[in-house]
Write an enzyme that holds these catalytic residues in place. Structure first.
Site, PDB file in Angstrom:
ATOM      1  N   HIS A   1       8.825  -4.519  16.385  1.00 53.62           N
ATOM      2  CA  HIS A   1       8.024  -3.307  16.590  1.00 53.62           C
ATOM      3  C   HIS A   1       6.523  -3.601  16.596  1.00 53.62           C
ATOM      4  CE1 HIS A   1       7.750  -4.041  12.369  1.00 53.62           C
ATOM      5  NE2 HIS A   1       6.792  -3.142  12.261  1.00 53.62           N
TER       6      HIS A   1
ATOM      7  N   ARG B   1       0.947  -0.434  20.199  1.00 54.18           N
ATOM      8  CA  ARG B   1       2.266  -0.920  19.774  1.00 54.18           C
ATOM      9  C   ARG B   1       3.332   0.128  20.109  1.00 54.18           C
ATOM     10  NH1 ARG B   1       1.467  -2.390  13.605  1.00 54.18           N
ATOM     11  NH2 ARG B   1       0.271  -0.469  13.750  1.00 54.18           N
TER      12      ARG B   1
ATOM     13  N   HIS C   1       0.830  -1.208   0.000  1.00 48.12           N
ATOM     14  CA  HIS C   1       0.000   0.000   0.000  1.00 48.12           C
ATOM     15  C   HIS C   1       0.858   1.248   0.000  1.00 48.12           C
ATOM     16  CE1 HIS C   1       0.385  -1.814   4.105  1.00 48.12           C
ATOM     17  NE2 HIS C   1       1.074  -0.707   4.274  1.00 48.12           N
TER      18      HIS C   1
ATOM     19  N   GLN D   1      -3.982   4.059   4.359  1.00 51.01           N
ATOM     20  CA  GLN D   1      -3.065   3.176   3.612  1.00 51.01           C
ATOM     21  C   GLN D   1      -3.852   2.502   2.494  1.00 51.01           C
ATOM     22  OE1 GLN D   1      -1.906   1.388   7.407  1.00 51.01           O
ATOM     23  NE2 GLN D   1       0.244   1.521   6.812  1.00 51.01           N
TER      24      GLN D   1
ATOM     25  N   ASP E   1       7.452  -5.678   3.115  1.00 55.70           N
ATOM     26  CA  ASP E   1       6.429  -5.547   4.152  1.00 55.70           C
ATOM     27  C   ASP E   1       5.100  -6.185   3.720  1.00 55.70           C
ATOM     28  OD1 ASP E   1       5.451  -4.223   6.617  1.00 55.70           O
ATOM     29  OD2 ASP E   1       4.154  -3.190   5.187  1.00 55.70           O
TER      30      ASP E   1
ATOM     31  N   GLU F   1       8.126 -10.421   5.146  1.00 58.00           N
ATOM     32  CA  GLU F   1       7.405 -10.198   6.398  1.00 58.00           C
ATOM     33  C   GLU F   1       5.986 -10.704   6.172  1.00 58.00           C
ATOM     34  OE1 GLU F   1       4.960  -7.913   9.442  1.00 58.00           O
ATOM     35  OE2 GLU F   1       4.931  -7.483   7.312  1.00 58.00           O
TER      36      GLU F   1
HETATM   37  C1  GLC Z   1      -1.170  -8.437  11.083  1.00 57.95           C
HETATM   38  C2  GLC Z   1      -0.454  -8.578   9.812  1.00 57.95           C
HETATM   39  C3  GLC Z   1       0.985  -8.166   9.937  1.00 57.95           C
HETATM   40  C4  GLC Z   1       1.062  -6.834  10.640  1.00 57.95           C
HETATM   41  C5  GLC Z   1       0.309  -6.814  11.906  1.00 57.95           C
HETATM   42  C6  GLC Z   1       0.316  -5.437  12.489  1.00 57.95           C
HETATM   43  O1  GLC Z   1      -0.729  -9.402  11.961  1.00 57.95           O
HETATM   44  O2  GLC Z   1      -0.492  -9.910   9.340  1.00 57.95           O
HETATM   45  O3  GLC Z   1       1.558  -8.086   8.698  1.00 57.95           O
HETATM   46  O4  GLC Z   1       2.361  -6.549  10.967  1.00 57.95           O
HETATM   47  O5  GLC Z   1      -0.991  -7.187  11.650  1.00 57.95           O
HETATM   48  O6  GLC Z   1      -0.094  -5.504  13.808  1.00 57.95           O
HETATM   49  C1  GLC Z   2       3.798  -4.572   8.584  1.00 60.37           C
HETATM   50  C2  GLC Z   2       4.437  -3.738   9.655  1.00 60.37           C
HETATM   51  C3  GLC Z   2       3.385  -3.151  10.540  1.00 60.37           C
HETATM   52  C4  GLC Z   2       2.424  -2.362   9.714  1.00 60.37           C
HETATM   53  C5  GLC Z   2       1.878  -3.196   8.565  1.00 60.37           C
HETATM   54  C6  GLC Z   2       1.210  -2.335   7.551  1.00 60.37           C
HETATM   55  O1  GLC Z   2       3.214  -5.695   9.079  1.00 60.37           O
HETATM   56  O2  GLC Z   2       5.351  -4.526  10.381  1.00 60.37           O
HETATM   57  O3  GLC Z   2       3.973  -2.357  11.526  1.00 60.37           O
HETATM   58  O4  GLC Z   2       1.378  -1.931  10.510  1.00 60.37           O
HETATM   59  O5  GLC Z   2       2.877  -3.858   7.856  1.00 60.37           O
HETATM   60  O6  GLC Z   2       2.166  -1.719   6.719  1.00 60.37           O
END
Ligand code: GLC
Ligand code: GLC
Length: 653
Positions: free
Chosen positions: A395, A520, A184, A252, A284, A326
């Site tokens: 994070h 967070r 996004h 986003q 990401d 990720e």
């Molecule tokens: C969900 C998503 C992960 C993201 C997280 C944010 O678990 O799968 O990608 O980091 O939400 O809290």
């Molecule tokens: C990833 C990042 C998370 C974020 C999400 C959306 O999972 O780790 O912090 O909220 O992507 O970009």
């Protein structure tokens, strides 16, 4: 036979590359393009072959790769060659990473270089700098809403500063990892802005709908990521009078990879970041890249095709650069991001080991390794030349992404067990000293995740508060135990900044309206350099944790058996509190380390014969690599104190 189609197309593309490109020295580029073109063409064909303009899109794709190749610094090109030659470089035991925010760590990118000696003192040589590109001033999901992929957030510096910093990294033989937020953009990105202004091309970059008809169909099968603050997966845009797909936050906007222009633009952005001197790109939220009605819109096969195509393209332009996936998804899904049906990795070389992370938190709360063992046993075999990113904290929140069947095999009821874990880490469970917070409770499903700093979740915050020296010592032991496992398991350990000195929750975020609804931020506070200074005060928690982790890293660096060539065997031991696995050297298979970890607050023992069963010579002296001491044993039993761990190996003499 099918290669002929792609060869013909490749010849056509090369004949038509613009004159300026033809004048460059593209020898290595051509070799790599030739080697990867069949793959790229096949994948692109699967994704976009139905389009009239398919060949034009292919030409644009190759031009993009060529232009970024030409722009790539000779120093980086030399590094590419080196890494092609030494292709196992990232599987070795000598990489330890950390993740940190520029503003929280050093204020600006130009001040970051000053902090590198501290990281090197600890033994860290890979740094994931959290999102640093231009993003909205207020809410930006910690920078994961990117407004410009070619500009650094003015609050932390400029692209020039980034290039300088990457040079400082190379001088110190450190690796730099940066995010590519592929799924996004922010609603302040030029494409979103132009879409709002009515530009049809830019509207085609996103999922935009006139009414709720299609969104409602999508919603039937899509879960919610941030149900407390951003319920649903679509946001009404008043300016356009349309609905936009926004899986994460409303600001986003999800990119539409049905459109090959999106693929090409994002590849271009990715290669641009690689050319800034990034060694590793953290991709990401990759699970979300492809949306299909009637599915969860996660882990769709096309998401893998996109990533495989990106990998193949990156191999042409910047072959030394690695990808981290990720994908915080179900255990059997995560492993697919290494690539499937191949012996060697062909998608992302590295993936977040989210399953292992969650299982470790389970073992800490239950004080036994039952679910940890079942969960790991159920994981499919990992490919060669693919490695885990092993972490205890990052994070984000801790999601309890276990497989329900594994929970049942461990004799728990899935719903109740998850409830117990949430209660445990949010300090509601009697006897728990954890101080975490529930993240994104969803009343519709009963799901929640957990926020909090490692030291706080492991009881140090409360132990200090009640000034209980025994509990303080136990918390420190838990912190070191967690780190000992991620260091030894196989893969790249990733420390979360501040955890090396036991930094605790930071509740200041509650005073910031752009952060207060997202807990967070309680584990994303500023690095406290005064706390870090206390690592020099002998006997302080900071000193014990820092020197412990330092020693772990030093012992890891000295152990080729900790490299990740899939050289690990989980061991079943009779004592459920003890987690045990064997690691051995890929080259010299006789060189072994037995890792034992006691998750109980009470002393535990194991039969000493375990060592002999696994090929240890009973006449050799056994030592613990971490402490350098012989393990404690009596009458044929190895003894492990509360939360103690051993890295047992045969002494050299
Ligand atoms: C969900 C998503 C992960 C993201 C997280 C944010 O678990 O799968 O990608 O980091 O939400 O809290
Ligand atoms: C990833 C990042 C998370 C974020 C999400 C959306 O999972 O780790 O912090 O909220 O992507 O970009």
């Amino acid at each position: 036979m099918y290669e002929q189609i792609s060869h013909t197309l490749l010849n056509h593309i090369l004949d038509n590359l613009s004159i300026t490109l033809q004048r460059q020295d593209l020898r290595h580029f051509y070799t790599r393009l030739g080697a990867n073109f069949y793959t790229i063409h096949s994948l692109f064909q699967r994704l976009y072959g139905h389009r009239q303009d398919f060949n034009q899109q292919m030409i644009r794709l190759v031009e993009t790769m060529a232009c970024q190749y030409i722009a790539r610094d000779p120093e980086l090109k030399a590094l590419d060659m080196e890494r092609e030659h030494d292709y196992n470089w990232f599987l070795r035991e000598n990489i330890v990473g950390t993740a940190l925010y520029t503003n929280a760590y050093s204020g600006t990118l130009s001040n970051m270089a000053e902090k590198l000696p501290y990281l090197q003192e600890l033994g860290v040589n890979l740094v994931h700098i959290m999102p640093l590109l231009r993003c909205p001033q207020g809410n930006s999901d910690g920078g994961y809403a990117v407004s410009d992929y070619r500009a650094v957030d003015e609050r932390v510096g400029s692209i020039e500063d980034l290039r300088e910093l990457s040079k400082a990294f190379r001088q110190r033989k450190m690796l730099l990892a940066l995010d590519v937020v592929l799924n996004h953009t922010s609603d302040e990105h030029e494409w979103a802005q132009q879409a709002m202004a009515g530009d049809e091309t830019c509207r085609g970059y996103y999922y935009i709908f006139d009414n709720r008809e299609i969104p409602d169909i999508f919603e039937q099968s899509m879960p919610e990521i941030f149900p407390e603050t951003d319920a649903g997966n679509f946001t009404w845009n008043a300016q356009m009078q349309k609905w936009v797909m926004t899986v994460f936050h409303g600001y986003q906007w999800d990119l539409n990879y049905n459109n090959p222009a999106v693929f090409i633009e994002m590849l271009d952005n990715m290669l641009y970041l690689a050319n800034c001197g990034t060694d590793i790109l953290r991709l990401d939220a990759v699970a979300f890249l492809w949306k299909k009605i009637g599915t969860t819109c996660q882990n769709e096969p096309e998401a893998h095709l996109i990533l495989q195509a990106m990998k193949a393209c990156c191999q042409v332009t910047a072959p030394g650069v690695l990808f981290i996936a990720e994908a915080i998804v179900a255990p059997v899904e995560i492993i697919k991001y290494f690539g499937e049906d191949a012996i060697r990795s062909k998608e992302c070389e590295i993936a977040y080991n989210a399953t292992f992370m969650a299982l470790l938190w389970d073992a800490m709360a239950t004080k036994n390794a039952k679910l940890l063992n079942f969960g790991l046993e159920s994981l499919p075999h990992k490919l060669e030349r693919a490695t885990w990113l092993n972490y205890a904290r990052c994070h984000d929140d801790i999601g309890l992404g276990f497989d329900d069947n594994d929970i049942r095999r461990a004799d728990y009821e899935p719903f109740a067990h998850r409830r117990f874990l949430i209660d445990f880490y949010t300090g509601k469970f009697e006897s728990s000293l954890a101080s975490g917070a529930p993240f994104m409770f969803n009343p519709k499903t009963g799901d929640a995740r957990i926020s909090g700093r490692l030291a706080s979740l492991l009881g140090l915050e409360k132990a200090l508060e009640i000034d209980d020296s025994n509990e303080i010592q136990l918390s420190i032991k838990r912190i070191l135990l967690m780190h000992s496992i991620i260091m030894a398991f196989g893969g790249i350990p990733l420390l979360y900044y501040g955890d090396e000195v036991g930094l605790m929750n930071d509740y200041d975020y509650l005073n910031d309206p752009t952060k207060s609804d997202d807990n967070r931020w309680m584990h994303r506070g500023d690095m406290d350099w005064q706390v870090a200074e206390r690592r020099h005060i002998a006997g302080s928690p900071e000193a014990l944790i820092f020197s412990g982790i330092q020693r772990l890293i030093a012992a890891r660096n000295d152990s080729p058996e900790f490299a990740d060539f899939n050289t690990r065997k989980l061991l079943t031991v009779e004592n459920p509190h003890i987690f045990a696995f064997l690691r051995w050297d890929y080259v010299n298979t006789q060189k072994k380390t037995l890792v034992l970890a006691n998750f109980s607050h009470l002393p535990q023992h194991l039969d000493f014969s375990l060592l002999e069963q696994h090929g240890f010579d009973r006449n050799r002296r056994i030592i613990d690599k971490y402490s350098g001491n012989e393990p404690v044993h009596y009458s044929g039993r190895l003894l492990l104190q509360a939360y103690e761990f051993y890295w047992l190996t045969e002494a050299v003499n």
